[in-house]
Design a protein around this motif. Sequence first.
Motif, mmCIF file in Angstrom:
data_model
loop_
_atom_site.group_PDB
_atom_site.id
_atom_site.type_symbol
_atom_site.label_atom_id
_atom_site.label_comp_id
_atom_site.label_asym_id
_atom_site.label_seq_id
_atom_site.Cartn_x
_atom_site.Cartn_y
_atom_site.Cartn_z
ATOM 1 N N UNK A 139 -12.863 -38.039 46.612
ATOM 2 C CA UNK A 139 -14.222 -38.219 46.088
ATOM 3 C C UNK A 139 -15.045 -36.931 46.136
ATOM 4 N N UNK A 140 -14.472 -35.857 46.652
ATOM 5 C CA UNK A 140 -15.262 -34.647 46.893
ATOM 6 C C UNK A 140 -15.869 -34.020 45.630
ATOM 7 N N UNK A 141 -15.207 -34.007 44.471
ATOM 8 C CA UNK A 141 -15.898 -33.491 43.285
ATOM 9 C C UNK A 141 -17.178 -34.249 42.958
ATOM 10 N N UNK A 142 -17.153 -35.578 43.111
ATOM 11 C CA UNK A 142 -18.370 -36.369 42.899
ATOM 12 C C UNK A 142 -19.430 -36.034 43.942
ATOM 13 N N UNK A 143 -19.007 -35.840 45.186
ATOM 14 C CA UNK A 143 -19.947 -35.486 46.257
ATOM 15 C C UNK A 143 -20.610 -34.153 45.957
ATOM 16 N N UNK A 144 -19.822 -33.181 45.498
ATOM 17 C CA UNK A 144 -20.371 -31.870 45.170
ATOM 18 C C UNK A 144 -21.401 -31.975 44.050
ATOM 19 N N UNK A 145 -21.070 -32.719 43.000
ATOM 20 C CA UNK A 145 -21.984 -32.850 41.863
ATOM 21 C C UNK A 145 -23.292 -33.507 42.275
ATOM 22 N N UNK A 146 -23.221 -34.632 42.984
ATOM 23 C CA UNK A 146 -24.445 -35.322 43.391
ATOM 24 C C UNK A 146 -25.291 -34.513 44.337
ATOM 25 N N UNK A 147 -24.653 -33.779 45.240
ATOM 26 C CA UNK A 147 -25.392 -32.974 46.222
ATOM 27 C C UNK A 147 -26.165 -31.854 45.544
ATOM 28 N N UNK A 148 -25.508 -31.135 44.632
ATOM 29 C CA UNK A 148 -26.179 -30.037 43.935
ATOM 30 C C UNK A 148 -27.246 -30.573 42.985
ATOM 31 N N UNK A 149 -26.930 -31.627 42.239
ATOM 32 C CA UNK A 149 -27.879 -32.163 41.271
ATOM 33 C C UNK A 149 -29.137 -32.695 41.942
ATOM 34 N N UNK A 150 -29.014 -33.177 43.183
ATOM 35 C CA UNK A 150 -30.189 -33.695 43.888
ATOM 36 C C UNK A 150 -30.927 -32.600 44.644
#
Length: 562
Positions: free
Chosen positions: A218-229
């Motif tokens: 799930x880490x690519x999704x975690x990276x995207x959500x963290x940066x986008x927020x």
Amino acid sequence: MERARRRWDLPELGSSAPSEPLLRRVLRSRGMSDRDFAARDDPVDHDPSLLTDMQLAVGLVAEAVAAGTQIAVYGDYDADGVTASAVLVRAFQAIGIEILAHIPNRESEGYGLNLQALEELAAQGAQLVITVDCGTTAVEVAAARPPGMRLIVTDHHLPHALADGSGFQLAPADALVNPQRPGDRYPFKGLAGVGVAYKLVQALEAARLMPPGTARQQLPLVALGTVADMMPLAGENRWLVREGLGTWAEAAPLGLLALARGAGIEGAPSSSDLGFSLGPRINAAGRMEDARLALECCLAASPPEAARAAAGLEALNRSRRRSLSEALELARPMVERLPDELAAIVIGDEGFPSGVVGLVAGRLAEEFQRPSFVYSRAGVEWRGSARGAPGLNVVEALASCSGTLSRYGGHRGAGGFSVRPDSVGQFEQAVVAAVGQQLGSREPCRVFHVDATAELAECNLKAADELAALGPFGNSNPSVLLCAMGCRVVATRPFGKAEDHLQMTLEDGSATVEAITFNRPQLRRHLPLGRRIDIVFELEVDRWRGRERARLLLRDLRPARP
């Protein structure tokens, strides 16, 4: 109100001598030693059981899985909430369980838990609901949830303080997992909502409820959500984003791969790609129509399904850009008519599309360097978004105006609010006063903190790769800013479909380089050939059709100083 003046915060000449390697000068400017640089990629992966109520949450999931009861995830319509929802759906799919997923509609439901949606989930058989990126402040809704429904809140938003200052209000959930809750022992408080969801998956994996490697997938999704927020890219978040980018090729969902291709991203994206290309496309669904399309993109099970969802998001993102441009044309004159002494920008208009008020607030906060509160009509009330400034706690400012609001929430630097229809004038006065009380007599100024001055001959591909190793860049770990003095304009040309971007060739006697700047088409007329300028820029790697070269991304410029 005038736009904020600009200032370059340049390093002392002695700390930026060209005789010393560029990377070493940048490290010194950032207070980093060689040892710090060497340790930058050390794992920072805290034990999820340190989060309050995490073991309770694991126990509730274990009971539901053992009993075969229906589980649902309740998310949010921004990129953080969408990616967090996708993380849990994908994690449960790894053990053969299809869970329900609900993301509220921005227009008809608004942010956070709402009772009607919980009742609809109950009607679909959901007996355990897990929230992501919301729920901490939903005190009344959680208390009134359907009988027999178990509720796990995973969130990262600040709780509301009690009016008498004696404590905080927390939703009465069966388990409430939030590093921001009072007394929580988790050592890192900056997790995004998707980060908290990831820690839940880690805990479920540790309890052998999910197979090894489920969380890592799930880490690519975690990276995207963290940066986008716009979460701080320090501590554990830096590690999560770095690992997410590093596992992109093997673990990114098909929909994100299709979305990246459509955005012209070759290979693994950078943190800037997540923040400025992929994040806005995921957010476009919730801003313009319904965030369900973004979730479908993250969960696409086949390449054709992924391509369709990505194309839909691409179209919505184009619509989002048009709406933002139109809203800014309406907003900027309104701000320019405000008195210059105001501590905050507070504007509202029925002409603002509700999906872009946060983007408008962000742009205004950047241009005028003042906290910005922008709202639009949503039914009988006004809904808005706030973007802060250094030293301001947005949630505290909104809390001081709670008598004029039907609800509010967020982080220190950003928040959302709904103004009661009869309290708009009171709200505007109260929030300006609250901001002024926190910030005092702060002078608005846009500061560019330059890490090092450099000659253009130093700005090569090797240096770009070395500086990129300080990433991922974002909030709390800004991109490296360099400054070059006395550059001569050799050539300029517009590019882009609307020719609204500018490419230029510059030389300073040591080398000739290419530079670009975005959304500044009017700049060309001020850069006749032969003009000498000082520039502040990021040194980046331009990748195109398998080829790489160093390129300058201009952040600011001024006439060359003698």
